[in-house]
Each structure stands twice: as C-alpha cells, then as structure tokens.
Motif scaffolding. Structure first.
Motif, PDB file in Angstrom:
ATOM      1  N   THR A  58      48.055  36.378  45.486  1.00  0.00           N
ATOM      2  CA  THR A  58      48.711  37.102  46.566  1.00  0.00           C
ATOM      3  C   THR A  58      47.902  38.359  46.866  1.00  0.00           C
ATOM      4  N   ALA A  59      47.575  38.548  48.135  1.00  0.00           N
ATOM      5  CA  ALA A  59      46.787  39.719  48.514  1.00  0.00           C
ATOM      6  C   ALA A  59      46.907  39.952  50.007  1.00  0.00           C
ATOM      7  N   GLU A  60      46.823  41.212  50.380  1.00  0.00           N
ATOM      8  CA  GLU A  60      46.789  41.569  51.792  1.00  0.00           C
ATOM      9  C   GLU A  60      45.324  41.762  52.173  1.00  0.00           C
ATOM     10  N   LEU A  61      44.773  40.762  52.847  1.00  0.00           N
ATOM     11  CA  LEU A  61      43.373  40.808  53.247  1.00  0.00           C
ATOM     12  C   LEU A  61      43.252  41.652  54.508  1.00  0.00           C
ATOM     13  N   ARG A  62      42.564  42.787  54.387  1.00  0.00           N
ATOM     14  CA  ARG A  62      42.428  43.685  55.534  1.00  0.00           C
ATOM     15  C   ARG A  62      41.004  43.737  56.053  1.00  0.00           C
ATOM     16  N   GLU A  63      40.094  44.104  55.193  1.00  0.00           N
ATOM     17  CA  GLU A  63      38.700  44.283  55.592  1.00  0.00           C
ATOM     18  C   GLU A  63      37.918  42.981  55.402  1.00  0.00           C
ATOM     19  N   VAL A  64      36.860  42.816  56.179  1.00  0.00           N
ATOM     20  CA  VAL A  64      35.968  41.682  55.976  1.00  0.00           C
ATOM     21  C   VAL A  64      35.406  41.789  54.563  1.00  0.00           C
ATOM     22  N   TYR A  65      35.403  40.683  53.852  1.00  0.00           N
ATOM     23  CA  TYR A  65      34.926  40.552  52.476  1.00  0.00           C
ATOM     24  C   TYR A  65      35.856  41.148  51.443  1.00  0.00           C
ATOM     25  N   ASP A  66      37.136  41.360  51.765  1.00  0.00           N
ATOM     26  CA  ASP A  66      38.142  41.524  50.725  1.00  0.00           C
ATOM     27  C   ASP A  66      38.303  40.140  50.113  1.00  0.00           C
ATOM     28  N   VAL A  67      38.145  40.024  48.795  1.00  0.00           N
ATOM     29  CA  VAL A  67      38.148  38.706  48.155  1.00  0.00           C
ATOM     30  C   VAL A  67      38.882  38.763  46.825  1.00  0.00           C
ATOM     31  N   ALA A  68      39.735  37.777  46.598  1.00  0.00           N
ATOM     32  CA  ALA A  68      40.349  37.515  45.292  1.00  0.00           C
ATOM     33  C   ALA A  68      39.994  36.083  44.939  1.00  0.00           C
ATOM     34  N   SER A  69      39.585  35.835  43.698  1.00  0.00           N
ATOM     35  CA  SER A  69      39.088  34.498  43.399  1.00  0.00           C
ATOM     36  C   SER A  69      39.338  34.064  41.971  1.00  0.00           C
ATOM     37  N   LEU A  70      39.359  32.737  41.814  1.00  0.00           N
ATOM     38  CA  LEU A  70      39.215  32.127  40.497  1.00  0.00           C
ATOM     39  C   LEU A  70      37.714  31.941  40.304  1.00  0.00           C
ATOM     40  N   VAL A  71      37.232  32.207  39.091  1.00  0.00           N
ATOM     41  CA  VAL A  71      35.798  32.237  38.836  1.00  0.00           C
ATOM     42  C   VAL A  71      35.444  31.433  37.594  1.00  0.00           C
ATOM     43  N   ILE A  72      34.344  30.667  37.691  1.00  0.00           N
ATOM     44  CA  ILE A  72      33.671  30.150  36.505  1.00  0.00           C
ATOM     45  C   ILE A  72      32.355  30.912  36.436  1.00  0.00           C
ATOM     46  N   TYR A  73      32.046  31.444  35.258  1.00  0.00           N
ATOM     47  CA  TYR A  73      30.933  32.379  35.162  1.00  0.00           C
ATOM     48  C   TYR A  73      30.184  32.169  33.855  1.00  0.00           C
ATOM     49  N   GLN A  74      28.887  31.899  33.961  1.00  0.00           N
ATOM     50  CA  GLN A  74      28.056  31.805  32.761  1.00  0.00           C
ATOM     51  C   GLN A  74      27.180  33.049  32.609  1.00  0.00           C
ATOM     52  N   ASP A  75      26.484  33.398  33.684  1.00  0.00           N
ATOM     53  CA  ASP A  75      25.639  34.598  33.671  1.00  0.00           C
ATOM     54  C   ASP A  75      25.378  35.014  35.109  1.00  0.00           C
ATOM     55  N   ASN A  76      24.519  36.009  35.305  1.00  0.00           N
ATOM     56  CA  ASN A  76      24.274  36.545  36.653  1.00  0.00           C
ATOM     57  C   ASN A  76      23.734  35.520  37.637  1.00  0.00           C
TER      58      ASN A  76
END
Length: 185
Positions: A58-76
């Motif tokens: 749940t999020a109020e998206l206002r600005e371009v590139y406001d982002v909430a995400s599920l992430v899979i992350y190993q390294d940079n």
C-alpha cells in the motif's frame, strides 16, 4: 540507507512493515552504463532454495519513480524487483544482470496491490493481483544466482520526490513451489 537482514521462517503474518525512503534513492543500474544508484532502503532475509512470497503493498504514489517493491537480491549486479511504482506509465518490473532491464507491464489504478515472487531452481515468476485471489503473470524469467548469498525482501525508493513510504502487509512466505510458474498454481 542500506539493507537490513533478518531471519524469517515459513510465515503467514498480520505484521505490518513500513519502509520510508529519503529523496534521491534508487535501486537501478542504467542500461547505458552511465547511472548506478543502489541506496534504496531494503529489508532482506535469506530464503529457502525454493520459495513463494506474497504481500500486499500500500502506497500513495505521487512523484515519478516513487517505488515500493518485492526484491530478490544477490549483489549490486544481480537482482530483480517487482515494482509498485510511479514510472512514466505506473507499470514496471526490473531485472538486473549487470545492467537493469526495465519492463513496463500491468497498470495498477488503486493505492494498493498484491505481489508475489516464486522461485523454483533458477526459474522465477512475478505475479500480481488486485484481490489476493486472482493472480496474473507479470514476468517469468531465469536468474542464475547463488542460493547461499541470495536474499529476498522489501524495498522502497524515491528518485525525484522528497520522501516516500510504503506499507507491506498480508505477508505470506513458504518454501513450497508452484507446480506451474506461469499460472500461479
């Protein structure tokens, strides 16, 4: 900023996780090679070798590139995120193998969405739902990662605005696998 690592067993929870991002944060490696920014706040944990995670975002998206995400992350240079974001068209997912592969997909019109990431071997699928019952495939892909260093979790970022927050709720995690990675069954 940075990642917070936590241990998470198989869960079904009513806990709310709120993450707030300051301005000029992102998780993106530009395909041009001219822009790398990885300062998005993340809450990550080491998952099982195979898993399914889902959450309501749940999020109020206002600005371009406001982002909430599920992430899979190993390294940079090896990660993927399923984004509830205010991209130019408000529809995006990103897979990064050195450089980010940005993909616009399903437009969400509400201030919330249900997302899921499933992993079976090196096969991943991203699904979304507006009701937590009917799931639609967003992306199905292979990501060759090292299970011992792979992390899973939640991230937010705010490239253009001053601050952005998102709430992750109805979090479900299981080491089960989907029989069909494309149909969420």
């Amino acid at each position: 900023m940075g990642a917070v690592r936590v241990k998470v067993p198989q869960i079904r929870t009513s806990i709310l996780l709120k993450i707030t991002s300051n301005e000029k944060t992102n998780l993106f490696n530009s395909p041009s090679g001219n822009y790398y920014m990885q300062n998005a706040p993340m809450v990550l944990f080491h998952p099982d070798g195979n898993f399914i995670i889902s959450a309501k975002i749940t999020a109020e998206l206002r600005e371009v590139y406001d982002v909430a995400s599920l992430v899979i992350y190993q390294d940079n240079n090896l990660w993927a995120k399923l984004c509830f974001g205010n991209s130019i068209k408000k529809e995006t997912t990103v897979v990064t193998r050195g450089f980010s592969d940005d993909c616009n997909s399903i437009k969400i019109t509400d201030d919330f969405v249900y997302f899921s990431i499933a992993k079976k071997g090196e096969e991943f699928s991203f699904h979304c739902s507006t009701d937590n019952v009917n799931w639609e495939l967003v992306r199905h892909f292979r990501l060759e990662c090292n299970d011992s260093s792979l992390m899973l979790g939640f991230a937010v970022h705010c490239s253009k605005g001053e601050k952005f927050s998102a709430v992750f709720s109805d979090i479900n995690y299981s080491k089960n696998v989907l029989e069909n990675m494309r149909t969420y069954k």
